[in-house]
Design an enzyme around this catalytic site. Structure first.
Site, PDB file in Angstrom:
ATOM      1  N   LYS A 104      -4.717 -28.861   8.949  1.00 55.79           N
ATOM      2  CA  LYS A 104      -4.973 -29.694   7.439  1.00 55.79           C
ATOM      3  C   LYS A 104      -4.059 -28.838   6.514  1.00 55.79           C
ATOM      4  O   LYS A 104      -4.398 -27.820   5.911  1.00 55.79           O
ATOM      5  CB  LYS A 104      -6.268 -29.767   7.034  1.00 55.79           C
ATOM      6  CG  LYS A 104      -6.537 -30.604   5.570  1.00 55.79           C
ATOM      7  CD  LYS A 104      -7.842 -30.841   5.502  1.00 55.79           C
ATOM      8  CE  LYS A 104      -7.906 -31.919   4.369  1.00 55.79           C
ATOM      9  NZ  LYS A 104      -7.297 -31.386   2.862  1.00 55.79           N
ATOM     10  N   CYS A 398      -0.442  17.273  -4.574  1.00 58.66           N
ATOM     11  CA  CYS A 398       0.173  18.553  -4.428  1.00 58.66           C
ATOM     12  C   CYS A 398       0.882  19.090  -5.699  1.00 58.66           C
ATOM     13  O   CYS A 398       1.128  20.235  -5.922  1.00 58.66           O
ATOM     14  CB  CYS A 398       0.797  18.889  -3.248  1.00 58.66           C
ATOM     15  SG  CYS A 398       2.519  18.367  -3.335  1.00 58.66           S
TER      16      CYS A 398
END
Ligand code: IVH
Length: 654
Positions: A104, A398
């Site tokens: 559909k 870091c």
């Protein structure tokens, strides 16, 4: 039919172009020049006549020759079965009922009237009785035939179908709109409807619209017995019909397919909001009739929509195993296509700013093309106080200064010791190449945080005693985890290569490298020129691979893993085999019943075939099991043969 019309048909309806785009343009220009010289030769179905009608102020209302109904919906198996029961009662005969299933399409219905084969009128559905005359705009859609094929067209016939915008085209359109700073189309259906209602047909022509024809309206004089015949008739007369339509004999099969499709719909390049189920026999349709212009012989099995709006709470960053900074969206949880979505990928800074999305915005979320949700763009204006997104200057993990290499879209953390890289490599290793049973992302994160495992070699030094100190591990579970890790030392060389995280080395490349060089020592000693000789590897990738192996730290990693007992030589399974299928490449998609995907791959390779990851025109065949992926659609698009499990067995049997 003119040459240009034929190519237009092959390209847009059959999806099987015979000539390049450039060649088509040349033919089109040639036709245009010819027509300019001889205007008397211009026919109304000439491809030059698709655009050019003067802009109109409003669309005339027109009445359909036969009304266009609408569909009653069902939303679960129970109501589907109830419908089937009701049908049987109403038909009151032993005649079996067969069904046709069609996706559909979430677009808009149109009614195309052909007189003596020529398209004379195209209208929107409107209220089902009267629609708007949008003929000039519909004429610009290349997959709508201006003249029907064949010379047996009835004097008047109505062809019906759904006009839609493919998702790829929708995204491009929205990108264009965003660049102009205008309001985005919220979904493909709206975009298609807006495009079709343009006053200036040249704007419609510039929009990527297409049609799937799904039925006939007035069709006097056609001796068709089933809906399936109607679809075939449409196809034979030049219309584009959906390749996924299928005819099924029982309602149980229908129910199963509807469930399958809810998952599969994300693989299509267009939105579907359900499956239309139609009784196949036209005689049975006639007996069943309609109630309030909703046919009793059809139902729409509907699902939840695939786009939704929600708030973008935050743009978070994840540092990948190559150091790339991957932004992703934290969303206020929202239902999209029946799934709760709370995160979405955002590719890079450029992409975020091109889409013009900001933290705090209301955004449009879409699940399409793949399972990972995407953000289409902001749903309206930016919320007050929001700012355009900027990548962080420092790595969130870091603290290293972030770099953005020239010509690349991604920002990177250059620190090779950045925790994220090691962790992501480990997670990838246990889930991907080594596929260690019972050892997954959660465990790797915990081991990482506790500092127990910080590298691949570290994983192989992990002890049972260490695991026993972790919450949730008992004697048995710790033993089996250690055993599974130990067992993974037998991972084939090509997979080990894949796990080493060499830039741009994916599954197929890793395999080619393993086969070509046979051992890590030979590969590590190879120059760029030697690596380029491997099929499918270009100079840039070859350079990156050579560079990776020339790095001292990487060499140490390889030596360490070797010493721990991982395999760095190609085994028999990696050596190419000469066989009846040598020279052809196959692609596998979906789940097979009697083989795992790996087994199917091995069986094909044992006959000399290659098994690739992506479908191209050169692919010899696509083996499709249950719930195949987008590769099946791609194969169908390119006309690559599709093999089911039985055909695969035949092929293997020689
Ligand atoms: S058949 C009597 N087939 O769904 C109704 N409709 O509510 C016949 N649609 O307006 C419609 N795909 O816009 C049919 N394969 C399909 C369809 C389809 C989408 C839409 C169409 C129609 C609505 C029905």
């Amino acid at each position: 039919m003119s040459c240009a019309s034929r190519h237009l048909y092959r390209y847009h309806v059959l999806d099987e172009p015979e000539v390049s785009d450039a060649e088509y343009d040349r033919l089109f220009d040639e036709l245009k020049a010819l027509e300019e010289e001889h205007p008397d030769l211009i026919t109304p179905d000439s491809p030059t006549q698709r655009v050019g009608a003067p802009p109109s102020d409003r669309f005339r209302k027109v009445e359909h020759l036969t009304p266009m109904g609408s569909l009653e919906k069902v939303t679960d198996d129970e109501s589907l079965f109830k419908w089937a029961d009701d049908l049987r009662k109403r038909l009151d005969s032993d005649e079996p009922v067969a069904y046709v299933l069609e996706p559909k399409i979430d677009g808009l219905a149109v009614n195309l009237t052909y007189e003596n084969g020529l398209l004379t009128r195209g209208a929107t559905r409107g209220d089902g009785v009267q629609g708007e005359d949008v003929t000039v705009n519909l004429r610009t859609i290349p997959s709508i035939p201006l003249r029907m094929h064949g010379d047996d067209a009835p004097s008047v016939v109505e062809a019906r179908g759904e006009v839609y915008m493919p998702l790829s085209g929708f995204r491009e359109l929205n990108e264009r709109i965003a660049e102009l700073g205008q309001k985005l189309a919220p979904n493909p259906r709206n975009a298609a409807a807006g495009s079709l209602r343009q006053k200036d047909s040249s704007i419609t022509a510039s929009r990527p619209l297409a049609i799937w024809a799904y039925g006939l309206g007035l069709a006097e004089g056609l001796a068709l017995e089933t809906h399936w015949d109607e679809l075939e008739w449409l196809r034979e007369h030049g219309f584009r019909t959906n390749p996924f339509a299928e005819r099924l004999e029982t309602i149980e099969e229908v129910a199963k397919r509807c469930t399958d499709w809810e998952r599969r719909r994300a693989e299509l390049d267009y939105e579907i909001d359900g499956i239309v189920i139609k009784v196949d026999s036209l005689e049975q349709q006639r007996i069943l009739g309609a109630l309030h212009s909703r046919p009793r012989w059809a139902r729409a099995f509907k699902w939840a929509p695939m786009t939704a709006q929600t708030k973008l709470l935050k743009i978070a960053i994840r540092v990948g195993r190559t150091g790339a900074l991957n932004p992703w969206a934290m969303l206020e949880p929202v239902q999209v296509g029946g799934v709760t979505v709370s995160r979405a990928t955002l590719h890079n800074e450029e992409d975020i700013n091109r889409k013009d999305i900001r933290e705090g915005d209301l955004v449009i979320v879409q699940r399409a093309g793949d399972v990972i949700p995407q953000i289409v763009g902001p749903a309206g204006r930016h919320a007050k106080g929001t700012k355009p997104f900027r990548m962080p200057k420092k790595c969130p993990l870091c603290g290293a200064n972030i770099v953005k290499p020239e010509g690349e879209a991604m920002h990177r953390c250059p620190n090779r010791a950045c925790p994220s890289r090691g962790l992501e490599t480990l997670i990838n290793w246990v889930q991907g190449p080594a596929d260690i049973e019972g050892v997954g992302e959660q465990l790797m994160r915990r081991l990482w945080e506790l500092g127990l495992v910080r590298s691949l070699p570290g994983l192989y030094r992990l002890t049972k005693e260490q695991l026993l100190e972790l919450d949730g591990f008992a004697d048995k579970s710790a033993s089996s985890a250690i055993e599974a890790i130990e067992h993974s030392k037998r991972t084939p060389f090509s997979r080990v290569l894949l796990g080493l995280n060499i830039p741009d080395v994916g599954w197929v490349t890793a395999q080619s490298l393993a086969r070509h060089f046979g051992s890590v020592d030979k590969l590590a000693a190879a120059t760029q020129e030697e690596i380029v000789e491997v099929e499918g590897i270009g100079p840039e990738r070859a350079e990156a691979i050579a560079e990776w192996f020339s790095d001292e730290e990487n060499r140490r990693l390889v030596e360490e893993l070797k010493a721990l007992g991982l395999r760095f030589e190609a085994g028999a399974e990696e050596r190419p085999v000469e066989g009846p299928l040598t020279g052809s490449t196959y692609v596998i998609t979906g789940t097979l019943e009697s083989f795992s995907r790996d087994e199917a791959r091995q069986a094909l390779e044992a006959k000399g075939a290659k098994v690739g990851d992506s479908v191209s025109k050169k692919t010899a065949g696509v083996v499709a099991g249950e719930s195949p992926g987008s590769k099946l659609a791609k194969a169908e698009q390119l006309g690559v043969p599709v093999l089911d499990e039985a055909a695969l067995k035949d092929l293997l049997a020689g």
